[in-house]
Design a protein around this motif. Structure first.
Motif, PDB file in Angstrom:
ATOM      1  N   UNK A 218       0.810  -1.215   0.000  1.00  0.00           N
ATOM      2  CA  UNK A 218       0.000   0.000   0.000  1.00  0.00           C
ATOM      3  C   UNK A 218       0.846   1.270   0.000  1.00  0.00           C
ATOM      4  N   UNK A 219       1.968   1.255   0.695  1.00  0.00           N
ATOM      5  CA  UNK A 219       2.768   2.472   0.859  1.00  0.00           C
ATOM      6  C   UNK A 219       3.186   3.077  -0.488  1.00  0.00           C
ATOM      7  N   UNK A 220       3.800   2.312  -1.400  1.00  0.00           N
ATOM      8  CA  UNK A 220       4.166   2.945  -2.676  1.00  0.00           C
ATOM      9  C   UNK A 220       2.965   3.425  -3.484  1.00  0.00           C
ATOM     10  N   UNK A 221       1.824   2.760  -3.340  1.00  0.00           N
ATOM     11  CA  UNK A 221       0.613   3.228  -4.018  1.00  0.00           C
ATOM     12  C   UNK A 221       0.154   4.554  -3.441  1.00  0.00           C
ATOM     13  N   UNK A 222       0.135   4.667  -2.113  1.00  0.00           N
ATOM     14  CA  UNK A 222      -0.239   5.927  -1.470  1.00  0.00           C
ATOM     15  C   UNK A 222       0.716   7.044  -1.878  1.00  0.00           C
ATOM     16  N   UNK A 223       2.023   6.729  -1.941  1.00  0.00           N
ATOM     17  CA  UNK A 223       3.020   7.746  -2.282  1.00  0.00           C
ATOM     18  C   UNK A 223       2.858   8.210  -3.724  1.00  0.00           C
ATOM     19  N   UNK A 224       2.539   7.299  -4.600  1.00  0.00           N
ATOM     20  CA  UNK A 224       2.441   7.644  -6.027  1.00  0.00           C
ATOM     21  C   UNK A 224       1.155   8.386  -6.369  1.00  0.00           C
ATOM     22  N   UNK A 225       0.030   7.887  -5.848  1.00  0.00           N
ATOM     23  CA  UNK A 225      -1.279   8.394  -6.283  1.00  0.00           C
ATOM     24  C   UNK A 225      -2.015   9.218  -5.238  1.00  0.00           C
ATOM     25  N   UNK A 226      -1.535   9.211  -3.986  1.00  0.00           N
ATOM     26  CA  UNK A 226      -2.273   9.870  -2.912  1.00  0.00           C
ATOM     27  C   UNK A 226      -3.251   8.897  -2.283  1.00  0.00           C
ATOM     28  N   UNK A 227      -3.348   8.952  -0.962  1.00  0.00           N
ATOM     29  CA  UNK A 227      -4.166   8.005  -0.213  1.00  0.00           C
ATOM     30  C   UNK A 227      -5.601   7.950  -0.729  1.00  0.00           C
ATOM     31  N   UNK A 228      -6.197   9.120  -0.950  1.00  0.00           N
ATOM     32  CA  UNK A 228      -7.620   9.162  -1.328  1.00  0.00           C
ATOM     33  C   UNK A 228      -7.875   8.549  -2.695  1.00  0.00           C
ATOM     34  N   UNK A 229      -6.861   8.518  -3.557  1.00  0.00           N
ATOM     35  CA  UNK A 229      -7.054   8.008  -4.916  1.00  0.00           C
ATOM     36  C   UNK A 229      -6.809   6.509  -5.038  1.00  0.00           C
ATOM     37  N   UNK A 230      -6.265   5.896  -3.997  1.00  0.00           N
ATOM     38  CA  UNK A 230      -5.972   4.460  -4.043  1.00  0.00           C
ATOM     39  C   UNK A 230      -7.172   3.685  -3.517  1.00  0.00           C
ATOM     40  N   UNK A 231      -7.565   2.662  -4.226  1.00  0.00           N
ATOM     41  CA  UNK A 231      -8.714   1.860  -3.823  1.00  0.00           C
ATOM     42  C   UNK A 231      -8.270   0.586  -3.115  1.00  0.00           C
ATOM     43  N   UNK A 232      -9.180   0.018  -2.352  1.00  0.00           N
ATOM     44  CA  UNK A 232      -8.905  -1.282  -1.730  1.00  0.00           C
ATOM     45  C   UNK A 232      -8.621  -2.332  -2.788  1.00  0.00           C
ATOM     46  N   UNK A 233      -9.285  -2.204  -3.928  1.00  0.00           N
ATOM     47  CA  UNK A 233      -9.060  -3.159  -5.006  1.00  0.00           C
ATOM     48  C   UNK A 233      -7.634  -3.120  -5.512  1.00  0.00           C
ATOM     49  N   UNK A 234      -7.066  -1.929  -5.624  1.00  0.00           N
ATOM     50  CA  UNK A 234      -5.676  -1.822  -6.077  1.00  0.00           C
ATOM     51  C   UNK A 234      -4.714  -2.442  -5.076  1.00  0.00           C
ATOM     52  N   UNK A 235      -4.968  -2.194  -3.798  1.00  0.00           N
ATOM     53  CA  UNK A 235      -4.099  -2.772  -2.764  1.00  0.00           C
ATOM     54  C   UNK A 235      -4.218  -4.289  -2.768  1.00  0.00           C
ATOM     55  N   UNK A 236      -5.451  -4.777  -2.841  1.00  0.00           N
ATOM     56  CA  UNK A 236      -5.672  -6.225  -2.843  1.00  0.00           C
ATOM     57  C   UNK A 236      -5.003  -6.872  -4.045  1.00  0.00           C
ATOM     58  N   UNK A 237      -5.131  -6.242  -5.200  1.00  0.00           N
ATOM     59  CA  UNK A 237      -4.519  -6.793  -6.416  1.00  0.00           C
ATOM     60  C   UNK A 237      -3.003  -6.889  -6.276  1.00  0.00           C
ATOM     61  N   UNK A 238      -2.406  -5.896  -5.605  1.00  0.00           N
ATOM     62  CA  UNK A 238      -0.952  -5.869  -5.454  1.00  0.00           C
ATOM     63  C   UNK A 238      -0.430  -7.030  -4.620  1.00  0.00           C
ATOM     64  N   UNK A 239      -1.284  -7.576  -3.739  1.00  0.00           N
ATOM     65  CA  UNK A 239      -0.857  -8.711  -2.907  1.00  0.00           C
ATOM     66  C   UNK A 239      -1.578 -10.002  -3.279  1.00  0.00           C
ATOM     67  N   UNK A 240      -2.353  -9.975  -4.375  1.00  0.00           N
ATOM     68  CA  UNK A 240      -3.013 -11.178  -4.847  1.00  0.00           C
ATOM     69  C   UNK A 240      -4.177 -11.630  -4.003  1.00  0.00           C
ATOM     70  N   UNK A 241      -4.940 -10.657  -3.476  1.00  0.00           N
ATOM     71  CA  UNK A 241      -6.102 -10.978  -2.651  1.00  0.00           C
ATOM     72  C   UNK A 241      -7.375 -10.434  -3.293  1.00  0.00           C
ATOM     73  N   UNK A 242      -8.493 -10.991  -2.910  1.00  0.00           N
ATOM     74  CA  UNK A 242      -9.781 -10.376  -3.237  1.00  0.00           C
ATOM     75  C   UNK A 242      -9.968  -9.165  -2.326  1.00  0.00           C
ATOM     76  N   UNK A 243     -10.567  -8.062  -2.813  1.00  0.00           N
ATOM     77  CA  UNK A 243     -10.736  -6.859  -1.971  1.00  0.00           C
ATOM     78  C   UNK A 243     -11.396  -7.151  -0.637  1.00  0.00           C
TER      79      UNK A 243
END
Length: 389
Positions: A218-243
């Motif tokens: 999640x950290x690099x996603x938050x840094x790149x796009x801003x916390x508010x713009x990152x979705x749970x789906x993006x975080x889940x996808x990054x670790x291979x999980x369902x949201x």
């Protein structure tokens, strides 16, 4: 006279400016996404409907706030004659920055929520400011890397917008003007004694659990796009999980952000403890603190930027331990700096410490955070100079 005519007669002619100033303060204090149009309208003393007559939506208002801060810097320099010296230019920039201190966070951190074109325009305007001061600096203070020295000075000046240390406007202006000129007027310094010490940094914990994997992703996603713009789906996808599986590890996205901020604070506290050990006297201690903070910022750039930029978006109960950790960190710097410079009072010392942090942010950005021993040593030397040592 009708009621509408009466309202028009009493309406201030600078209402749009008042709106932008109030919005800038709220966006800086609460973040773009947390601040509402209703809050902004209330701060100005108008209805939300009246606010929408000036701005069609929150983004339009936000964009104008971000540009207003940089436009003010550009206009300030444009008012000065071409032959104005570096000290005049820096003093003018300090004066407007201190005056608009409560609005500065919009440009410093929240501007990452602007669209690409607005970000491009802001960079171009800031480049004009850097270019004008650099031209004067090269004329008066020959030497290499004049632009880096100017960027560092502007980072020191802008730092006043990122903390709430109570200090009289005139004292703040004098302190920051002296600090900025000190950075610009001499060549980029050689590594200080503390910078020659090997800086020991605690490593990020190995992500052995799913919770740790989620945080690391999640950290690099938050840094790149801003916390508010990152979705749970993006975080889940990054670790291979369902949201939906994220909720087994974190109740919500804000809990991931809280964990990231706590991790950043913990790593920095450990680093300070390790690198202050064995220092001989306050001058060496300050140099060691500077080298540690610079190394930490280059090593953990994404984590650091998330912790600093997204703090205002955390719930109050999550902010408290982080605020305490930050105060403890600043107190260590303040104590050592005042031992090295006894003429400083606590408020002056805190302002200078934050100025040092501002140097790291802007100099690091100008280097695109490329982590090399030379970059670390250079920025460390600039921080020590900003502190007046």
């Amino acid at each position: 006279m009708t009621s509408e005519q009466q309202m028009a007669a009493t309406r201030p002619r600078n209402r749009r400016q008042l709106i932008v100033e109030a919005a800038g303060r709220l966006f800086s204090a609460r973040g773009y996404h947390a601040a509402s149009m209703e809050e902004i309208a209330a701060a100005v003393g108008i209805t939300a409907a009246a606010l929408y007559r000036h701005f069609p939506n929150k983004y339009a208002l936000f964009s104008e706030c971000a540009h207003a801060m940089v436009d003010g810097l550009v206009a300030t320099l444009d008012e000065l004659p071409p032959e104005a010296d570096t000290a005049e230019l820096l003093t003018a920039l300090v004066r407007i920055t201190v005056k608009r201190r409560a609005e500065g966070g919009v440009y410093r951190w929240e501007a990452r929520y602007l669209n690409r074109e607005d970000r491009r325009l802001l960079r171009a305007k800031f480049a004009r400011v850097v270019g004008r001061v650099t031209e004067a600096a090269r004329r008066e203070f020959p030497g290499e890397r004049a632009e880096l020295r100017v960027v560092a000075a502007l980072g020191a000046i802008g730092s006043i917008t990122m903390h709430r240390t109570s200090i009289a406007q005139r004292r703040a202006e004098e302190l920051l003007s002296t600090c900025a000129l000190r950075l610009v007027a001499a060549p980029v310094p050689e590594p200080p004694p503390g910078g020659e010490r090997a800086v020991r940094l605690p490593a990020l914990p190995v992500a052995r659990s799913r919770r740790a994997e989620i945080l690391a992703a999640a950290v690099p996603l938050f840094a790149r796009d801003g916390f508010a713009n990152v979705t749970n789906g993006q975080i889940a996808e990054a670790v291979g999980l369902a949201p939906s599986a994220l909720y087994r590890h974190y109740p919500g996205k804000v809990d991931i952000l809280t964990a990231a901020c706590l991790q950043a604070a913990g790593l920095l506290a450990q680093a300070v403890d390790q690198n202050l050990e064995g220092t001989a006297g306050p001058h060496e201690a300050v140099a060691a603190l500077a080298a540690t903070y610079v190394a930490y910022s280059f090593e953990h750039t994404a984590l650091t930027s998330v912790a600093e930029a997204e703090f205002v978006g955390l719930p109050a109960d999550a902010q408290r331990p982080l605020t305490l950790a930050q105060r403890e960190h600043i107190a260590v710097w303040e104590e050592q700096l005042r031992l090295a410079r006894p003429e400083l009072d606590p408020r002056q010392a805190r302002v200078l410490v934050h100025a040092g942090f501002g140097v790291v942010v802007e100099a690091g950005r100008s280097m695109r955070w490329r982590d090399t021993p030379e970059h670390r040593a250079t920025v460390t030397g600039l921080v020590v100079r900003a502190l007046g040592l």
